[in-house]
Scaffold this active site. Sequence first.
Site, PDB file in Angstrom:
ATOM      1  N   ASP A   1      38.372  40.280  39.248  1.00 35.99           N
ATOM      2  CA  ASP A   1      38.954  41.119  38.200  1.00 35.99           C
ATOM      3  C   ASP A   1      39.155  40.223  36.984  1.00 35.99           C
ATOM      4  OD1 ASP A   1      40.819  42.566  36.512  1.00 35.99           O
ATOM      5  OD2 ASP A   1      41.362  43.774  38.254  1.00 35.99           O
ATOM      6  N   ILE A   2      38.642  40.619  35.813  1.00 38.47           N
ATOM      7  CA  ILE A   2      38.761  39.765  34.619  1.00 38.47           C
ATOM      8  C   ILE A   2      40.160  39.810  34.011  1.00 38.47           C
ATOM      9  CG2 ILE A   2      36.308  39.861  34.070  1.00 38.47           C
ATOM     10  CD1 ILE A   2      37.064  41.798  31.751  1.00 38.47           C
TER      11      ILE A   2
ATOM     12  N   GLN B   1      44.632  54.967  38.012  1.00 36.36           N
ATOM     13  CA  GLN B   1      43.216  54.591  38.007  1.00 36.36           C
ATOM     14  C   GLN B   1      42.705  54.603  36.570  1.00 36.36           C
ATOM     15  OE1 GLN B   1      40.659  57.227  40.277  1.00 36.36           O
ATOM     16  NE2 GLN B   1      38.941  55.782  40.248  1.00 36.36           N
TER      17      GLN B   1
ATOM     18  N   HIS C   1      37.349  51.971  43.797  1.00 34.93           N
ATOM     19  CA  HIS C   1      37.482  50.530  43.984  1.00 34.93           C
ATOM     20  C   HIS C   1      38.798  50.178  44.652  1.00 34.93           C
ATOM     21  CE1 HIS C   1      39.228  51.363  39.997  1.00 34.93           C
ATOM     22  NE2 HIS C   1      39.941  50.251  40.117  1.00 34.93           N
TER      23      HIS C   1
ATOM     24  N   HIS D   1      41.590  47.008  45.070  1.00 36.67           N
ATOM     25  CA  HIS D   1      42.105  45.736  44.562  1.00 36.67           C
ATOM     26  C   HIS D   1      42.581  44.915  45.756  1.00 36.67           C
ATOM     27  CE1 HIS D   1      42.651  47.127  40.290  1.00 36.67           C
ATOM     28  NE2 HIS D   1      42.633  48.295  40.903  1.00 36.67           N
TER      29      HIS D   1
END
Length: 146
Positions: free
Chosen positions: A40-41, A103, A109, A111
């Site tokens: 995750d950026i 979301q 997705h 996490h």
Amino acid sequence: MSQTNQPITYDDNNIFAKMLNGDIPYHKVYEDDKTLAFMDIMPQAKGHVLVIPKQKAVDLADLEAEYAAAVLMTCKKVMQAQRQVFEREGIIQMQLNGAQAGQTVFHYHVHLIPSSIHELGRHAATQVESDRLADIAKQLAAVIVD
């Protein structure tokens, strides 16, 4: 459903779809024929990884069983790597369905966050340097066992 309770249709231009198409770079942790795991950026903690299916699914309700199973197996592999690399037992698994739940990218997705819920940072608050994410991705990828 959106905040107006209208169903969200899959958008082929969402950031995860673009990643799967090779249009946007990412720091891969793991990949197989049904899933992709990447850094995750804008992590909520060091080592925050996202796992996505290679199926067009907005949320869990849209996900086919074989892809759901594949996502869970990839999550298991990534969590084992996170535990080894970060020397910690606690990994937060978080999955949000719909805008009302928080979301923001409408491609299913999960996490995986090596942290405590009590220490969790704010989501999408700070972007981490690409070189640092690349280093963490390499560390995690190196210990994943198929």
